[in-house]
Design an enzyme around this catalytic site. Structure first.
Site, PDB file in Angstrom:
ATOM      1  N   TYR A  16       0.864  -1.115   0.072  1.00  0.00           N
ATOM      2  CA  TYR A  16      -0.042  -0.096   0.118  1.00  0.00           C
ATOM      3  C   TYR A  16       0.926   1.289   0.050  1.00  0.00           C
ATOM      4  CZ  TYR A  16      -4.068  -2.592   0.186  1.00  0.00           C
ATOM      5  OH  TYR A  16      -5.376  -3.476  -0.439  1.00  0.00           O
ATOM      6  N   ARG A  69       1.491   1.925  -3.756  1.00  0.00           N
ATOM      7  CA  ARG A  69       0.313   2.420  -4.267  1.00  0.00           C
ATOM      8  C   ARG A  69       0.068   3.686  -3.877  1.00  0.00           C
ATOM      9  NH1 ARG A  69      -4.049  -1.696  -3.968  1.00  0.00           N
ATOM     10  NH2 ARG A  69      -5.304  -0.168  -5.127  1.00  0.00           N
ATOM     11  N   VAL A 120      -9.499   3.217  -4.425  1.00  0.00           N
ATOM     12  CA  VAL A 120      -8.836   3.753  -3.451  1.00  0.00           C
ATOM     13  C   VAL A 120      -8.048   4.914  -3.457  1.00  0.00           C
ATOM     14  CG1 VAL A 120      -8.892   1.672  -2.122  1.00  0.00           C
ATOM     15  CG2 VAL A 120      -7.092   2.091  -3.106  1.00  0.00           C
ATOM     16  N   CYS A 147      -6.870   2.178  13.219  1.00  0.00           N
ATOM     17  CA  CYS A 147      -6.121   1.526  14.034  1.00  0.00           C
ATOM     18  C   CYS A 147      -7.045   0.111  14.352  1.00  0.00           C
ATOM     19  CB  CYS A 147      -6.319   2.216  15.332  1.00  0.00           C
ATOM     20  SG  CYS A 147      -5.800   1.350  16.737  1.00  0.00           S
ATOM     21  N   CYS A 172      -8.613  -0.274  17.963  1.00  0.00           N
ATOM     22  CA  CYS A 172      -9.665   0.589  18.616  1.00  0.00           C
ATOM     23  C   CYS A 172     -10.456   1.153  17.415  1.00  0.00           C
ATOM     24  CB  CYS A 172      -9.214   1.622  19.415  1.00  0.00           C
ATOM     25  SG  CYS A 172      -8.231   3.197  18.592  1.00  0.00           S
ATOM     26  N   HIS A 216     -14.355   0.935  -0.844  1.00  0.00           N
ATOM     27  CA  HIS A 216     -13.363  -0.104  -0.445  1.00  0.00           C
ATOM     28  C   HIS A 216     -12.577   0.721   0.348  1.00  0.00           C
ATOM     29  CE1 HIS A 216     -14.348  -3.085  -3.816  1.00  0.00           C
ATOM     30  NE2 HIS A 216     -15.267  -3.345  -2.680  1.00  0.00           N
TER      31      HIS A 216
HETATM   32  C1  BJW Z   1     -10.841  -0.186 -18.489  1.00  0.00           C
HETATM   33  C2  BJW Z   1      -9.697   0.241 -18.782  1.00  0.00           C
HETATM   34  C3  BJW Z   1     -10.047   1.810 -19.547  1.00  0.00           C
HETATM   35  C4  BJW Z   1      -8.926  -1.492 -18.327  1.00  0.00           C
HETATM   36  N1  BJW Z   1     -10.992   1.972 -19.728  1.00  0.00           N
HETATM   37  N2  BJW Z   1     -12.001   0.207 -18.885  1.00  0.00           N
HETATM   38  C5  BJW Z   1     -18.256 -16.216  -3.453  1.00  0.00           C
HETATM   39  C6  BJW Z   1     -19.439 -15.840  -4.100  1.00  0.00           C
HETATM   40  C7  BJW Z   1     -19.723 -14.533  -3.970  1.00  0.00           C
HETATM   41  C8  BJW Z   1     -19.143 -13.594  -3.223  1.00  0.00           C
HETATM   42  C9  BJW Z   1     -18.051 -14.054  -2.523  1.00  0.00           C
HETATM   43  C10 BJW Z   1     -17.535 -15.381  -2.574  1.00  0.00           C
HETATM   44  N3  BJW Z   1     -16.474 -15.495  -1.735  1.00  0.00           N
HETATM   45  C11 BJW Z   1     -16.070 -14.439  -1.141  1.00  0.00           C
HETATM   46  C12 BJW Z   1     -16.927 -13.443  -1.599  1.00  0.00           C
HETATM   47  C13 BJW Z   1     -16.995 -11.913  -1.411  1.00  0.00           C
HETATM   48  C14 BJW Z   1     -15.910 -11.094  -1.738  1.00  0.00           C
HETATM   49  C15 BJW Z   1     -15.977 -11.433  -3.135  1.00  0.00           C
HETATM   50  O1  BJW Z   1     -16.462 -10.669  -3.904  1.00  0.00           O
HETATM   51  N4  BJW Z   1     -14.689 -12.351  -3.771  1.00  0.00           N
HETATM   52  C16 BJW Z   1     -14.960 -12.644  -5.231  1.00  0.00           C
HETATM   53  C17 BJW Z   1     -13.685 -12.547  -5.546  1.00  0.00           C
HETATM   54  C18 BJW Z   1     -15.724 -13.673  -5.546  1.00  0.00           C
HETATM   55  N5  BJW Z   1     -16.087  -9.885  -1.366  1.00  0.00           N
HETATM   56  C19 BJW Z   1     -15.742  -9.288  -0.162  1.00  0.00           C
HETATM   57  O2  BJW Z   1     -15.376 -10.057   0.734  1.00  0.00           O
HETATM   58  C20 BJW Z   1     -16.409  -8.016   0.029  1.00  0.00           C
HETATM   59  N6  BJW Z   1     -16.961  -7.775   0.989  1.00  0.00           N
HETATM   60  C21 BJW Z   1     -18.334  -8.560   1.430  1.00  0.00           C
HETATM   61  O3  BJW Z   1     -18.894  -9.251   0.614  1.00  0.00           O
HETATM   62  O4  BJW Z   1     -18.758  -8.532   2.720  1.00  0.00           O
HETATM   63  C22 BJW Z   1     -19.852  -9.064   2.777  1.00  0.00           C
HETATM   64  C23 BJW Z   1     -21.322  -8.374   2.353  1.00  0.00           C
HETATM   65  C24 BJW Z   1     -22.456  -9.214   2.488  1.00  0.00           C
HETATM   66  C25 BJW Z   1     -23.611  -8.447   2.040  1.00  0.00           C
HETATM   67  C26 BJW Z   1     -23.633  -7.157   1.745  1.00  0.00           C
HETATM   68  C27 BJW Z   1     -22.478  -6.566   1.510  1.00  0.00           C
HETATM   69  C28 BJW Z   1     -21.221  -7.162   2.150  1.00  0.00           C
HETATM   70  C29 BJW Z   1     -15.159  -6.862   0.193  1.00  0.00           C
HETATM   71  C30 BJW Z   1     -14.500  -6.800  -1.136  1.00  0.00           C
HETATM   72  C31 BJW Z   1     -13.195  -6.014  -0.921  1.00  0.00           C
HETATM   73  C32 BJW Z   1     -12.366  -5.849  -2.260  1.00  0.00           C
HETATM   74  N7  BJW Z   1     -11.110  -5.349  -2.084  1.00  0.00           N
HETATM   75  C33 BJW Z   1     -10.220  -4.880  -3.252  1.00  0.00           C
HETATM   76  C34 BJW Z   1      -8.973  -4.821  -2.692  1.00  0.00           C
HETATM   77  C35 BJW Z   1      -8.858  -3.596  -1.749  1.00  0.00           C
HETATM   78  C36 BJW Z   1      -8.661  -2.404  -2.344  1.00  0.00           C
HETATM   79  C37 BJW Z   1      -7.402  -1.945  -3.154  1.00  0.00           C
HETATM   80  O5  BJW Z   1      -6.546  -2.366  -2.696  1.00  0.00           O
HETATM   81  O6  BJW Z   1      -7.353  -1.172  -4.025  1.00  0.00           O
HETATM   82  O7  BJW Z   1     -10.829  -3.967  -4.016  1.00  0.00           O
HETATM   83  S1  BJW Z   1     -10.025  -6.555  -4.496  1.00  0.00           S
HETATM   84  C38 BJW Z   1     -10.139  -5.492  -5.864  1.00  0.00           C
HETATM   85  O8  BJW Z   1     -11.072  -5.550  -6.699  1.00  0.00           O
HETATM   86  C39 BJW Z   1     -10.337  -3.984  -5.345  1.00  0.00           C
HETATM   87  C40 BJW Z   1     -11.166  -3.673  -6.030  1.00  0.00           C
HETATM   88  O9  BJW Z   1     -11.954  -2.217  -5.749  1.00  0.00           O
HETATM   89  C41 BJW Z   1     -12.040  -4.392  -6.512  1.00  0.00           C
HETATM   90  C42 BJW Z   1     -12.816  -4.551  -7.894  1.00  0.00           C
HETATM   91  O10 BJW Z   1     -11.811  -4.382  -9.017  1.00  0.00           O
HETATM   92  P1  BJW Z   1     -12.366  -3.656 -10.288  1.00  0.00           P
HETATM   93  O11 BJW Z   1     -12.080  -2.161 -10.007  1.00  0.00           O
HETATM   94  O12 BJW Z   1     -13.209  -3.942 -11.014  1.00  0.00           O
HETATM   95  O13 BJW Z   1     -10.986  -3.958 -11.183  1.00  0.00           O
HETATM   96  P2  BJW Z   1     -10.423  -4.979 -12.107  1.00  0.00           P
HETATM   97  O14 BJW Z   1      -9.244  -5.095 -12.311  1.00  0.00           O
HETATM   98  O15 BJW Z   1     -11.165  -6.377 -11.792  1.00  0.00           O
HETATM   99  O16 BJW Z   1     -11.315  -4.742 -13.463  1.00  0.00           O
HETATM  100  C43 BJW Z   1     -10.821  -3.601 -14.078  1.00  0.00           C
HETATM  101  C44 BJW Z   1     -11.910  -3.354 -15.576  1.00  0.00           C
HETATM  102  O17 BJW Z   1     -11.626  -2.134 -16.045  1.00  0.00           O
HETATM  103  C45 BJW Z   1     -11.606  -4.631 -16.353  1.00  0.00           C
HETATM  104  O18 BJW Z   1     -12.884  -5.090 -16.780  1.00  0.00           O
HETATM  105  C46 BJW Z   1     -10.986  -3.897 -17.622  1.00  0.00           C
HETATM  106  O19 BJW Z   1     -11.440  -4.435 -19.062  1.00  0.00           O
HETATM  107  C47 BJW Z   1     -11.602  -2.410 -17.643  1.00  0.00           C
HETATM  108  N8  BJW Z   1     -10.516  -1.534 -17.900  1.00  0.00           N
HETATM  109  N9  BJW Z   1      -8.555  -0.355 -18.613  1.00  0.00           N
HETATM  110  C48 BJW Z   1     -12.315   1.354 -19.336  1.00  0.00           C
HETATM  111  N10 BJW Z   1      -8.655   2.512 -20.066  1.00  0.00           N
END
Ligand code: BJW
Length: 225
Positions: free
Chosen positions: A53, A56, A90, A114, A117, A106
């Site tokens: 981080y 990043r 983020v 922390c 706490c 996110h």
């Molecule tokens: C372009 C482009 C250009 C490129 N122009 N486009 C099994 C089934 C269902 C759910 C789960 C499961 N097992 C576990 C879960 C839950 C889990 C989950 O979803 N897991 C999956 C992997 C299956 N989720 C969680 O744990 C979340 N919490 C949760 O569900 O709590 C319970 C709850 C219950 C009920 C209601 C609510 C909540 C927490 C998720 C935390 C995600 N954290 C991360 C990392 C931390 C942040 C960080 O470090 O930055 O967040 S993971 C990472 O993925 C990051 C992102 O925000 C997130 C999404 O990624 P994003 O933004 O979509 O990026 P990419 O790379 O995937 O896609 C980029 C896209 O852009 C691509 O399509 C490209 O084509 C495109 N692109 N260039 C336009 N120029």
């Protein structure tokens, strides 16, 4: 509540030089997700997580908003109170482009939390888990980021915003991470029209009424202007 709800993901910041997660050279090809983006990974090796981080945060500080961030800020200025950005990102590029109504579901690189706490404060550029919490003094500093298995921020307000939206727009997200992956379905069920803008079809493209594919820096200004 806003009539246009916009979900953004890593793709909107890609042309600002910030890496996406799941593309060919994405962050998850270089780092093991479980080691750097889970509470278990942080408990096992906090130093590695902070290195990830800190790097990043440095990249984000050096990056600038692109034409897509700027177009969304313009849209908000032209339709005050009618737009809401829910970002999975983020970085702070929406705010630096001038957007005001932005919810970071996110967390933010600019935040420290922390683990003992739950106190939050502004993160320095370089953080370590041994930095003492300014509130309780515990050496348990972590980035204020939502990791896998943790509850994303603003969820109650997000469900309300989705249920009241007239238009839901998704920009630059792969639709692989929940709960954001179901937002298009949730908004559509409540009566919203849905539009996807992404480089290529995503995992959830079938959930949208309309789609435009290409780089966000071109698609978003075309849509806004
Ligand atoms: C372009 C482009 C250009 C490129 N122009 N486009 C099994 C089934 C269902 C759910 C789960 C499961 N097992 C576990 C879960 C839950 C889990 C989950 O979803 N897991 C999956 C992997 C299956 N989720 C969680 O744990 C979340 N919490 C949760 O569900 O709590 C319970 C709850 C219950 C009920 C209601 C609510 C909540 C927490 C998720 C935390 C995600 N954290 C991360 C990392 C931390 C942040 C960080 O470090 O930055 O967040 S993971 C990472 O993925 C990051 C992102 O925000 C997130 C999404 O990624 P994003 O933004 O979509 O990026 P990419 O790379 O995937 O896609 C980029 C896209 O852009 C691509 O399509 C490209 O084509 C495109 N692109 N260039 C336009 N120029």
């Amino acid at each position: 509540m806003a009539s246009i709800v916009i979900l953004t993901g890593a793709g909107i910041s890609a042309e600002s030089g910030l890496g996406t997660f799941r593309d060919k050279d994405g962050l998850w090809t270089k780092y093991e997700l479980k080691k750097v983006a889970t509470p278990e990974g942080f408990a096992r090796n906090p130093r590695l997580v902070h290195e990830f981080y800190n790097a990043r945060r440095k990249n984000a500080v050096e990056a600038s908003p692109n034409a897509a961030h700027e177009a969304l800020a313009r849209l908000e200025r032209e339709m005050p109170g009618e737009t809401l950005i829910i970002t999975q990102n983020v970085d702070d590029l929406h705010e630096r482009a001038g957007s005001k109504a932005v919810w970071h579901m996110h967390g933010q690189l600019a935040g420290a939390l922390c683990a003992a706490c739950d106190h939050r404060w502004t993160a320095p550029l370089v953080m370590s888990h041994t930095d003492p919490c300014p509130s309780c003094g515990a050496p348990s500093t972590r980035p204020d980021i939502v990791w896998f298995g943790e509850m994303p921020y603003h969820m109650e307000d997000i469900w309300v915003a989705l249920s009241e939206a007239a238009l839901f727009v998704s920009i630059g997200t792969s639709g692989t991470v929940y709960p954001a992956a179901t937002f298009a379905q949730d908004a559509a069920q409540a009566g919203a029209e849905t539009l996807e803008m992404n480089l290529e079809p995503s995992d959830v493209s079938r959930d949208f009424d309309m789609a435009r594919f290409g780089p966000a820096s071109e698609l978003v200004p075309q849509w806004v202007d």
